[in-house]
Design a protein around this motif. Structure first.
Motif, PDB file in Angstrom:
ATOM      1  N   GLY A 135      11.082  14.675   1.759  1.00 30.78           N
ATOM      2  CA  GLY A 135      10.226  15.617   1.163  1.00 30.78           C
ATOM      3  C   GLY A 135       8.966  15.675   1.900  1.00 30.78           C
ATOM      4  N   GLU A 143       1.382  11.475  -0.775  1.00 33.72           N
ATOM      5  CA  GLU A 143       1.476  10.429   0.379  1.00 33.72           C
ATOM      6  C   GLU A 143       0.858   9.147   0.032  1.00 33.72           C
ATOM      7  N   TYR A 157       5.834   8.637  -2.508  1.00 33.61           N
ATOM      8  CA  TYR A 157       6.444   7.354  -2.163  1.00 33.61           C
ATOM      9  C   TYR A 157       6.994   6.629  -3.440  1.00 33.61           C
ATOM     10  N   PHE A 202       7.539  -2.791   2.097  1.00 38.63           N
ATOM     11  CA  PHE A 202       7.570  -1.401   1.881  1.00 38.63           C
ATOM     12  C   PHE A 202       6.092  -0.755   2.263  1.00 38.63           C
ATOM     13  N   PRO A 208      15.381   8.865   5.459  1.00 41.02           N
ATOM     14  CA  PRO A 208      15.024   7.507   5.561  1.00 41.02           C
ATOM     15  C   PRO A 208      16.340   6.685   5.593  1.00 41.02           C
ATOM     16  N   ALA A 244       9.059   4.803   7.121  1.00 38.72           N
ATOM     17  CA  ALA A 244       7.768   5.425   7.023  1.00 38.72           C
ATOM     18  C   ALA A 244       7.168   4.807   5.768  1.00 38.72           C
ATOM     19  N   ILE A 245       5.991   4.542   5.921  1.00 39.87           N
ATOM     20  CA  ILE A 245       5.087   3.858   4.870  1.00 39.87           C
ATOM     21  C   ILE A 245       4.322   4.581   4.299  1.00 39.87           C
ATOM     22  N   PRO A 246       3.932   4.045   2.858  1.00 42.95           N
ATOM     23  CA  PRO A 246       3.046   5.178   2.081  1.00 42.95           C
ATOM     24  C   PRO A 246       1.716   5.352   2.804  1.00 42.95           C
ATOM     25  N   THR A 293       1.872   8.074   4.951  1.00 42.65           N
ATOM     26  CA  THR A 293       2.155   8.793   5.949  1.00 42.65           C
ATOM     27  C   THR A 293       2.485  10.289   5.170  1.00 42.65           C
ATOM     28  N   LEU A 324       6.246  12.417   4.770  1.00 38.02           N
ATOM     29  CA  LEU A 324       7.474  11.681   4.930  1.00 38.02           C
ATOM     30  C   LEU A 324       7.764  11.037   3.429  1.00 38.02           C
ATOM     31  N   THR A 325       7.018  11.536   2.424  1.00 38.77           N
ATOM     32  CA  THR A 325       7.237  10.874   1.162  1.00 38.77           C
ATOM     33  C   THR A 325       8.921  10.934   0.829  1.00 38.77           C
TER      34      THR A 325
END
Lengths: 363, 674
Positions: A18, A63, A84, B310, B453, B466-468, B470, B473-474
């Motif tokens: 998403g 994000e 996230y 993460f 992912p 993908a790191i928080p 970004t 890309l959540t």
């Protein structure tokens, strides 16, 4: 609790991907498209709805928001919010969240947990996250029962709770989550209820604004395995039994900073402090000893007394912010320590490896 | 005197190829520091050095008892060595208990230096001596030097305003000075060390330096010893060298790995012997962008490390066996979330609390199989103290490249042992960085870009990270089974089967170098009949044993496993080239069982769990008996395993007394002159 009650055998759902654009985030930006899978009537729906409304208002991009949960009904929440997230293992969410939060001060990190997850298997992590004052917003959904494993009594259940694992009534004295958090040295402790959207929103907003660990106990019922009556009735409406301050008809006391703690239809009751012992008790609303609520009281004894009040003198515990004091967060101290240690940027690796006690063998 | 004497210089100094020295004393006598300094001095003059500290779990066992003895053994040589030596040539015993605990291991004819100040009626009684060994003739087989070390040290520091008890504590520096003189070692580095260490305590600093110098002067002026010795520098390849302990080498390897990956290093750890030192080392390296966090328990330690991974750190946790058991559930989460993570297990004697300060290799099966569900994790092993650096870098490389937790096995012998390490140039180190995902990698049904992912790199099967922080890309990951590609929660039976096989295939496909065999007599199949294969810290003793066997005119091949999961692809074909594969392990046959499972090749085990490393002479005799067993087998039908069983029984009987003598004491916080 373990995942014994996961029912569906269907194909993949709850997509994990998403994203969002660069404009101001909206409710839609924080919403994932998958079906929400809690029982009908569960208070978790209301909490999710509140969070979807609240997060855009906080001004943090999706994000930059991370939601970490443990195991249990409550811990499904991250799947429904387009941020996230980690749906981790039972009781350990604060540890994962700590590793994220202290290393990434740019992120807003939330922990979603339940009474079994946070108070039983994960009790150690909860108290240490609070003790350290890690910058986490911890939402403890307290339905006083293990729902996902089909209704066993939890460490928040009242003595005598009849459940599949306590058919003759539980013998355990329960934890009072607010008192526990205060004992652990928490700098922000609040209690709210899932059924009052306004109170829930206001409480979570206050928690989000707090720098440091914020614990919010969200009391709720369980429509499927309820051990406690659906509650509360709230302050609205005419109480049928105002002669008794412990009447369940009164609804919970609502704590408001700067206001005297009075309750009952005509505010005929109040929380008073015994001047000789310092203990809190229920008295007459007009008594000059009625306490003016101050969550910023440096000493947590007052908040602790308030948290314990319901166990002796009230049908339900007061709701609102019990304690909110300013203290540097662990994250802040950790980042300051790092910045002090490397004023000129990262140290030279070769210098480190060579050390002060090396010698050279000539070629 | 010690080992082979090469020559005598005109000034009476005799040259030695190598010597094994053991300092032993009470917990409070500072023996760990004394040994450490002697090793550093030897290293600084270019000797090869290998060390073996030995102490019990108690911080302070009862003073003067055998249980309270702490020792530190050093092997110094003018050539390449890989073990701390089997038997001491020189024993420095600071009290009767230290003598009693160690004298049985001393080489016959070896040198004993004792502090007579402690040989009192009470001291002898505490040590369990019924008669004074200095006078009853029981030490006639040795060269005994009975010296009042405490008395001389106290006298030497009389001008430094110390209390009588504190003055007496400088006896270890007096002893170090004396032994330094005996082996022609300059003491300047140690003086410099003492200056720094006691910078804030000028009296203590001056007293320790005075005692150290007095020890040297005592040796020079009293001519107490008939001979003075020297060990020439070893012929090491050119470069900058440093005397490094195994725990420090692992710590530096992790720091270098993060540097070469371009990521911050984040350590989540909970104190546990013998791994805590890695936490200590990393805690002081914030200047090198090392972030360390002491968690509330072992579970939180790995939880924080996973959270760090993460969030874009190189996540690391360090522990020992009991801690590994507690981390097992979180390891499974790291497997299913496919996040990079390095888990260091510094093994100690188990089960349960076991022997916390002693070495063992008994966590191998735990590392390989100790999780619920199908949860493959690569396992690699450190083989010597300095090797900890390269092994840690390799663990981090695999963790990052394949997005997987990696278990790095060390042990207490490696952790506390030390040896010279050639400091690498940064340019020599491999680059192990990875590309983080910054853009969508798929489109949804509506044609919108989305991030999957669990899409995979076809070469490595690694998933994108993908790191928080970004944008776009959540995503959510967790312990529930993931749908292939999308990473959504999935209960689909076929998907679960696919994902289990995919995670296994990813680990099986890790790029592992082929197994190399050391056999001067020829390649596998054309050289020796016997291959000795090991893993971890048995590398040194096995290597020296093989050299001994070859020097005796026999053929033997050696191979050592760095990667235990996945195993080198050529393993089965290599093993099948030998008549007998011998597997010495400090456990009851864990690698042997793993090899049988993976290659269907039966091996012969040689196993011990005494908390101490193998002695190379012991292994050499085992290897020789196995070789002879094969010869006998050709004529009598005997088999190697049976022969070996006899050897093991004989050795167990002969080492029983020595084993009992290894219970010694801990210098948890050794200080000079205590």
């Amino acid at each position: 609790m373990s995942e014994v009650n996961e029912t569906s055998g269907a194909t993949a759902e709850e997509p994990a991907g998403g994203g969002s654009g660069r404009r101001a985030p909206t409710v839609a930006d924080f919403t994932t498209p998958q079906e929400v899978r809690w029982c009908p009537g569960c208070g978790d729906h209301a909490i999710l709805s509140t969070m979807r409304g609240l997060l855009p208002a906080l001004g943090v991009a999706p994000e930059n928001t991370v939601i970490v949960s443990g195991i249990g009904c409550s811990s499904r929440l991250p799947y429904y919010l387009d941020t996230y997230g980690i749906h981790s293992i039972h009781g350990r969410a604060p540890s994962f969240a700590t590793g994220i939060s202290i290393n990434r001060p740019d992120l807003s990190v939330w922990v979603v947990t339940g009474d079994g997850d946070a108070l039983s298997i994960g009790g150690n992590h909860l108290i240490h996250a609070l003790r350290r004052n890690v910058n986490l917003k911890i939402l403890l959904f307290n339905n006083q029962i293990y729902g996902l494993t089909k209704g066993q009594f939890s460490p928040a259940s009242k003595v005598g709770t009849v459940s599949p694992s306590s058919p003759h009534g539980s013998l355990d004295y329960p934890f009072n989550p607010v008192a526990l958090a205060l004992g652990a040295g928490a700098t922000f402790v609040a209690r709210t209820v899932d059924s009052d959207r306004r109170h829930l929103t206001a409480t979570l907003t206050a928690a989000a604004a707090h720098q440091g660990a914020a614990l919010v106990e969200i009391r709720q019922g369980c429509p499927t395995f309820s051990a406690i009556p659906r509650q509360p009735r709230g302050a609205a409406g005419a109480p049928s039994d105002t002669d008794n301050p412990a009447s369940p008809d009164l609804g919970p006391i609502r704590l408001s900073p700067g206001l005297p703690i009075v309750f009952g239809g005509n505010e005929q009751w109040g929380v008073i402090r015994d001047p000789s012992t310092g203990e809190l008790a229920i008295g007459n609303g007009g008594d000059s000893r009625v306490v003016v609520h101050d969550p910023g009281t440096p000493n947590s004894t007052y908040a602790y007394g308030l948290a314990r009040l319901a166990e002796t003198a009230l049908a339900e515990p007061p709701i609102g912010v019990y304690r909110s004091v300013s203290q540097p967060s662990f994250d802040q101290l950790y980042q300051e320590r790092l910045a002090t240690a490397r004023p000129g940027g990262r140290g030279d690796l070769r210098t480190l490896m060579t050390g002060a006690d090396s010698w050279v063998v000539a070629g | 005197m010690p080992t082979e004497q090469l020559s005598e210089r005109p000034d009476g100094v005799r040259r030695l190829e190598n010597v094994v020295i053991r300092f032993a004393g009470d917990s409070g006598d500072g023996m760990q520091l004394t040994g450490d300094r002697f090793g550093a001095q030897a290293a600084a003059i270019g000797n090869d050095v290998a060390t073996l500290p030995n102490y019990p779990a108690e911080i302070r066992a009862p003073t003067g008892t055998v249980a309270g003895v702490s020792s530190y053994q050093l092997h110094i040589a003018d050539h390449d060595i890989s073990t701390p030596g089997d038997q001491p040539d020189v024993l420095i015993a600071m009290n009767p208990a230290a003598l009693k605990a160690n004298v049985t291991e001393l080489r016959p004819g070896g040198v004993i230096i004792v502090d007579t100040d402690t040989f009192t009626v009470l001291g002898l009684e505490k040590a369990g001596y019924e008669a004074d060994p200095l006078t009853d003739g029981s030490l006639d087989a040795y060269q005994v030097h009975a010296i009042n070390l405490t008395g001389f040290a106290s006298a030497a520091v009389a001008d430094h305003n110390l209390k009588r008890k504190d003055a007496a504590r400088t006896k270890n520096m007096f002893a170090l000075g004396l032994v330094s003189w005996m082996f022609s070692q300059p003491i300047e580095d140690t003086i410099e060390y003492l200056r720094k260490r006691f910078a804030s305590k000028p009296d203590v600093q001056a007293a320790n330096i005075a005692a150290l110098r007095a020890g040297v002067i005592y040796g020079e002026t009293t001519e107490a010893f008939a001979n003075v010795y020297e060990v020439k520098p070893a012929a090491l390849p050119p470069g900058t060298y440093r005397h490094l302990k195994g725990n420090k080498a692992v710590a530096y390897g992790l720091v270098a790995a993060a540097h070469q990956a371009g990521m911050p290093l984040f350590l989540g750890a909970y104190p546990i012997t013998p791994a805590s030192e890695i936490l200590h080392e990393l805690a002081i390296l914030a200047s090198n962008d090392v972030r360390s966090f002491q968690a509330e328990d072992e579970i939180a330690a790995i939880g924080a490390a996973i959270g760090g991974s993460f969030a874009g750190m190189l996540g690391v946790t360090v522990t020992s066996g009991p801690g590994m058991a507690l981390k097992a559930e979180a390891l499974g989460l790291a497997v299913i979330m496919e996040l990079p993570l390095v888990i260091v297990n510094v093994q100690r004697g188990g089960p349960s609390t076991g022997l916390p300060t002693k070495t063992e290799q008994s966590d191998l099966l735990q590392a390989l199989y100790g999780r619920h569900g199908e949860a493959p994790i690569p396992v690699i092993a450190v083989r010597s103290p300095a090797d900890g650096f390269n092994a840690a870098m390799e663990a981090a490389r695999i963790a990052l490249a394949y997005r997987t937790p990696v278990i790095l096995l060390s042990d207490a012998y490696i952790a506390n042992g030390s040896e010279p390490w050639r400091v690498p140039e940064v340019a020599e180190l491999p680059f192990i960085g990875i590309d983080l995902a910054t853009e969508a990698n798929a489109v949804d049904e509506a044609g919108n870009p989305v991030f999957h992912p669990y899409a995979r790199d076809p070469a490595t099967l690694a998933r994108p990270l993908a790191i928080p922080g970004t944008p776009g890309l959540t995503h959510r990951i967790g312990g529930l089974e993931k749908a292939d590609q999308t990473g959504a929660v999935s209960y689909d039976p076929d998907n679960h089967d696919l994902m289990i096989r995919t995670r296994q295939a990813k680990i099986d496909g890790i790029d592992v170098p082929p197994l190399e065999v050391d056999d001067p007599s020829g390649a596998p199949g054309s050289g020796a009949d016997v291959l000795v294969i090991g893993w971890g810290s048995t590398w040194g003793p096995i290597g020296e044993a093989c050299q001994t066997v070859r020097a005796a005119g026999m053929k033997v091949a050696q191979a050592h496993l760095r990667h235990i999961s996945p195993l080198p692809a050529n393993l089965a074909s290599v093993l099948s080239e030998y008549h007998t594969v011998l597997v010495p392990e400090m456990n009851l046959g864990q690698l042997a069982g793993h090899l049988r499972r993976e290659t269907l090749i039966d091996t012969v085990g040689y196993n011990q769990t005494r908390g101490m490393p193998f002695r190379s002479a012991e292994l050499a005799s085992v290897i020789i008996r196995v070789i002879q067993g094969i010869t006998e087998e050709d004529t009598t039908g005997d088999n190697a395993a049976k022969v070996l069983g006899d050897v093991a029984a004989r050795l167990a009987a002969s080492t029983g007394a020595a084993t009992a003598g290894t219970a010694t004491s801990q210098d948890a916080t050794p200080e000079a002159g205590r």
